[in-house]
Design a protein around this motif. Structure first.
Motif, PDB file in Angstrom:
ATOM      1  N   PRO A 185      57.738  35.243  18.322  1.00 45.34           N
ATOM      2  CA  PRO A 185      57.232  34.011  17.713  1.00 45.34           C
ATOM      3  C   PRO A 185      56.995  34.177  16.210  1.00 45.34           C
ATOM      4  CG  PRO A 185      55.449  35.149  18.834  1.00 45.34           C
ATOM      5  CD  PRO A 185      56.716  35.900  19.154  1.00 45.34           C
ATOM      6  N   LYS A 186      56.994  33.057  15.508  1.00 43.77           N
ATOM      7  CA  LYS A 186      56.580  33.064  14.108  1.00 43.77           C
ATOM      8  C   LYS A 186      55.879  31.763  13.797  1.00 43.77           C
ATOM      9  CE  LYS A 186      60.719  31.197  11.822  1.00 43.77           C
ATOM     10  NZ  LYS A 186      61.700  31.447  10.741  1.00 43.77           N
ATOM     11  N   GLN A 187      54.996  31.814  12.808  1.00 48.14           N
ATOM     12  CA  GLN A 187      54.210  30.663  12.424  1.00 48.14           C
ATOM     13  C   GLN A 187      54.788  30.009  11.166  1.00 48.14           C
ATOM     14  OE1 GLN A 187      51.611  29.354  14.263  1.00 48.14           O
ATOM     15  NE2 GLN A 187      52.480  30.846  15.706  1.00 48.14           N
ATOM     16  N   PRO A 188      54.590  28.698  11.005  1.00 53.07           N
ATOM     17  CA  PRO A 188      55.181  27.993   9.856  1.00 53.07           C
ATOM     18  C   PRO A 188      54.646  28.451   8.507  1.00 53.07           C
ATOM     19  CG  PRO A 188      53.720  26.544  11.120  1.00 53.07           C
ATOM     20  CD  PRO A 188      53.913  27.776  11.940  1.00 53.07           C
ATOM     21  N   TRP A 189      53.462  29.070   8.490  1.00 50.98           N
ATOM     22  CA  TRP A 189      52.893  29.513   7.220  1.00 50.98           C
ATOM     23  C   TRP A 189      53.419  30.886   6.782  1.00 50.98           C
ATOM     24  CZ3 TRP A 189      50.553  34.038   8.427  1.00 50.98           C
ATOM     25  CH2 TRP A 189      49.998  34.180   9.697  1.00 50.98           C
ATOM     26  N   ALA A 190      54.258  31.482   7.617  1.00 53.75           N
ATOM     27  CA  ALA A 190      54.759  32.827   7.322  1.00 53.75           C
ATOM     28  C   ALA A 190      56.276  32.829   7.213  1.00 53.75           C
ATOM     29  CB  ALA A 190      54.324  33.808   8.406  1.00 53.75           C
ATOM     30  N   SER A 191      56.780  33.724   6.378  1.00 54.08           N
ATOM     31  CA  SER A 191      58.215  34.016   6.297  1.00 54.08           C
ATOM     32  C   SER A 191      58.399  35.474   6.695  1.00 54.08           C
ATOM     33  CB  SER A 191      58.744  33.777   4.878  1.00 54.08           C
ATOM     34  OG  SER A 191      58.624  32.416   4.521  1.00 54.08           O
ATOM     35  N   PRO A 192      58.516  35.749   7.991  1.00 57.51           N
ATOM     36  CA  PRO A 192      58.621  37.136   8.442  1.00 57.51           C
ATOM     37  C   PRO A 192      59.925  37.775   7.975  1.00 57.51           C
ATOM     38  CG  PRO A 192      58.122  35.642  10.266  1.00 57.51           C
ATOM     39  CD  PRO A 192      58.551  34.805   9.118  1.00 57.51           C
ATOM     40  N   SER A 193      59.908  39.077   7.904  1.00 62.86           N
ATOM     41  CA  SER A 193      61.143  39.830   7.672  1.00 62.86           C
ATOM     42  C   SER A 193      61.658  40.334   9.012  1.00 62.86           C
ATOM     43  CB  SER A 193      60.896  41.000   6.716  1.00 62.86           C
ATOM     44  OG  SER A 193      59.907  41.862   7.237  1.00 62.86           O
ATOM     45  N   CYS A 194      62.896  40.760   9.027  1.00 63.16           N
ATOM     46  CA  CYS A 194      63.489  41.318  10.248  1.00 63.16           C
ATOM     47  C   CYS A 194      63.535  42.826  10.097  1.00 63.16           C
ATOM     48  CB  CYS A 194      64.894  40.755  10.456  1.00 63.16           C
ATOM     49  SG  CYS A 194      65.696  41.328  11.980  1.00 63.16           S
ATOM     50  N   TRP A 195      62.612  43.508  10.773  1.00 60.12           N
ATOM     51  CA  TRP A 195      62.627  44.980  10.769  1.00 60.12           C
ATOM     52  C   TRP A 195      63.646  45.432  11.818  1.00 60.12           C
ATOM     53  CZ3 TRP A 195      59.224  48.047  14.424  1.00 60.12           C
ATOM     54  CH2 TRP A 195      59.513  49.410  14.319  1.00 60.12           C
ATOM     55  N   LEU A 196      63.263  45.381  13.083  1.00 53.19           N
ATOM     56  CA  LEU A 196      64.181  45.565  14.200  1.00 53.19           C
ATOM     57  C   LEU A 196      64.156  44.254  14.984  1.00 53.19           C
ATOM     58  CD1 LEU A 196      63.143  49.127  15.426  1.00 53.19           C
ATOM     59  CD2 LEU A 196      65.155  48.529  14.062  1.00 53.19           C
ATOM     60  N   TYR A 197      65.315  43.696  15.254  1.00 57.42           N
ATOM     61  CA  TYR A 197      65.362  42.426  15.969  1.00 57.42           C
ATOM     62  C   TYR A 197      64.708  42.599  17.331  1.00 57.42           C
ATOM     63  CZ  TYR A 197      67.063  38.103  17.995  1.00 57.42           C
ATOM     64  OH  TYR A 197      67.144  36.867  18.588  1.00 57.42           O
ATOM     65  N   CYS A 198      63.803  41.662  17.658  1.00 52.88           N
ATOM     66  CA  CYS A 198      62.991  41.805  18.862  1.00 52.88           C
ATOM     67  C   CYS A 198      63.039  40.528  19.686  1.00 52.88           C
ATOM     68  CB  CYS A 198      61.545  42.119  18.478  1.00 52.88           C
ATOM     69  SG  CYS A 198      60.462  42.475  19.886  1.00 52.88           S
ATOM     70  N   ALA A 254      53.969  48.387   6.964  1.00 56.64           N
ATOM     71  CA  ALA A 254      55.031  49.379   7.181  1.00 56.64           C
ATOM     72  C   ALA A 254      56.332  48.749   7.642  1.00 56.64           C
ATOM     73  CB  ALA A 254      54.567  50.423   8.204  1.00 56.64           C
ATOM     74  N   GLN A 255      56.233  47.690   8.461  1.00 59.19           N
ATOM     75  CA  GLN A 255      57.424  47.070   9.050  1.00 59.19           C
ATOM     76  C   GLN A 255      57.803  45.766   8.360  1.00 59.19           C
ATOM     77  OE1 GLN A 255      56.091  46.530  13.107  1.00 59.19           O
ATOM     78  NE2 GLN A 255      55.234  48.605  13.136  1.00 59.19           N
ATOM     79  N   ALA A 256      57.160  45.440   7.246  1.00 55.48           N
ATOM     80  CA  ALA A 256      57.237  44.073   6.709  1.00 55.48           C
ATOM     81  C   ALA A 256      57.842  43.986   5.316  1.00 55.48           C
ATOM     82  CB  ALA A 256      55.838  43.447   6.717  1.00 55.48           C
ATOM     83  N   HIS A 257      58.754  44.880   4.970  1.00 50.86           N
ATOM     84  CA  HIS A 257      59.408  44.783   3.666  1.00 50.86           C
ATOM     85  C   HIS A 257      60.037  43.403   3.501  1.00 50.86           C
ATOM     86  CE1 HIS A 257      60.226  49.404   4.060  1.00 50.86           C
ATOM     87  NE2 HIS A 257      58.942  49.129   3.948  1.00 50.86           N
ATOM     88  N   GLY A 258      59.633  42.696   2.467  1.00 48.13           N
ATOM     89  CA  GLY A 258      60.231  41.404   2.178  1.00 48.13           C
ATOM     90  C   GLY A 258      59.581  40.216   2.852  1.00 48.13           C
ATOM     91  N   ALA A 259      58.624  40.422   3.733  1.00 47.54           N
ATOM     92  CA  ALA A 259      57.929  39.310   4.370  1.00 47.54           C
ATOM     93  C   ALA A 259      56.991  38.631   3.365  1.00 47.54           C
ATOM     94  CB  ALA A 259      57.138  39.803   5.579  1.00 47.54           C
ATOM     95  N   ARG A 260      56.626  37.386   3.659  1.00 44.48           N
ATOM     96  CA  ARG A 260      55.772  36.629   2.748  1.00 44.48           C
ATOM     97  C   ARG A 260      54.908  35.645   3.535  1.00 44.48           C
ATOM     98  NH1 ARG A 260      57.160  36.882  -2.588  1.00 44.48           N
ATOM     99  NH2 ARG A 260      55.760  35.133  -2.961  1.00 44.48           N
TER     100      ARG A 260
END
Length: 352
Positions: free
Chosen positions: A266-279, A151-157
């Motif tokens: 935090p984020k992990q090197p294996w993920a490309s998170p998207s920015c839903w609401l900046y936290c 739901a919060q991850a449009h564009g994440a990979r």
């Protein structure tokens, strides 16, 4: 508030599509824009089937029902999330089992989830929290159906593909605060044709299009309207632009807040998170939120951990210490695609 938490980024194509739908008179829960939006979501996620529905919560309820989850069953749910996943489990008559999060991703901890499995476990809902994908390779080792809540991850990979493409089924929300919006709305995506048919059947009052008014199951009206899908079709055409716009806002906040006691999620090197609401997290989060709000900034503390709420506390068989810690220190800042740099700077200054 001078700076709202979020706002939609709408343009001429959205207006033109809505006007076209209204002119045609086709504004209800079926129509050409619904089909067009579903095809766009399939192309974006690589899924075989998408069903547009009335909300992300409805999408979760439909998936659980389509999987046969009901009374006597258990579904493992992360303790740090908006309440919709746990509420959806209760709505279908099953029991949510709250699981702690991995502090390195803020998403469900696969090891902790494995410890909570019982013969009654029918699924795990994995929430891509605030745009960070879950560790789906480790979750797959649990050998139970995984439902991805993107739901919060449009564009994440991840290296394995886009958010919305994992698990036996996935769901999106298109609420107005999401990067891609239909006002209210959601979708169910899957590669399983039988599950897709079951979801669509349940969402359409238990009727097949080929046998109108012959109800084979007790369904519900979970359909997305053609008006909402008209907005969504235009938004899907701008998917990369809108996702990139929020990512740029996140990078600007990083620069403005560096060295001022605010720690990005935090984020992990294996993920490309998207920015839903900046936290960010802050040691005196509540004071920071109050300071920002006095400056006209709609900053907000994130949700409390579900395991700390009286309604859901009984569903946590073990302490969810990481979820509680994050929920007590994290806050959101105003975020929307193409948020002006001067607005980002003003919000950061109010915090500092």
């Amino acid at each position: 508030m001078r700076f709202p938490l979020s706002q939609p980024t709408l343009g001429k194509e959205e207006s033109d599509n809505v006007r076209d739908a209204m002119t045609s008179g086709w504004i209800s829960g079926t129509g050409p824009y619904v089909s067009a939006f579903e095809r766009a979501l399939e192309q974006i996620t690589g899924r075989a089937s998408a069903t547009a529905v009335s909300s992300g919560t409805t999408a979760l309820e439909l998936v659980l029902s389509a999987l046969g989850v009901g009374p006597g069953d258990e579904v493992v749910v992360p303790a740090l999330t908006f309440a919709a996943p746990a509420a959806a489990v209760l709505t279908v008559g099953a029991v949510p089992v709250l699981c702690d999060i991995d502090p390195g991703t803020w998403t469900i901890d696969p090891d902790a989830a494995g410890d909570l499995l019982t013969p009654r476990t029918k699924a795990v809902i994995a929430v891509d929290l605030m745009g960070h994908p879950c560790d789906y390779e480790r979750l797959a080792e649990l050998e139970v159906p995984i439902v991805e809540d993107a739901a919060q991850a449009h564009g994440a990979r991840t290296g394995k593909g886009p958010a919305g493409g994992f698990g036996i089924a996935s769901i999106f929300s298109f609420h107005v605060n999401k990067a891609i919006t239909t006002g209210e709305g959601g979708a169910v995506l899957t590669d399983d044709p039988e599950l897709a048919d079951r979801v669509r059947l349940l969402a359409h009052h238990g009727m097949k299009e080929s046998s109108r008014y012959h109800h084979s199951v007790a369904g519900r009206n979970g359909r997305m309207t053609n008006l909402s899908a008209a907005i969504g079709t235009a938004q899907a055409g701008r998917w990369d632009e809108l996702v990139a716009g929020r990512a740029e806002v996140g990078r600007r906040y990083d620069a403005h807040l560096a060295g001022h006691g605010f720690t990005p999620r935090p984020k992990q090197p294996w993920a490309s998170p998207s920015c839903w609401l900046y936290c960010v997290t802050a040691p005196e989060r509540d004071a920071a939120v109050e300071r920002a709000r006095r400056g006209g900034v709609d900053a907000r503390a994130i949700w409390p951990a579900l395991s700390d709420l009286p309604l859901y506390r009984e569903y946590a068989p073990r302490p969810c210490v990481h979820a509680s810690r994050v929920s007590s220190t994290a806050m959101w800042l105003p975020t929307w695609s193409h948020m002006p740099e001067e607005d980002v700077a003003a919000v950061a200054e109010a915090l500092r």
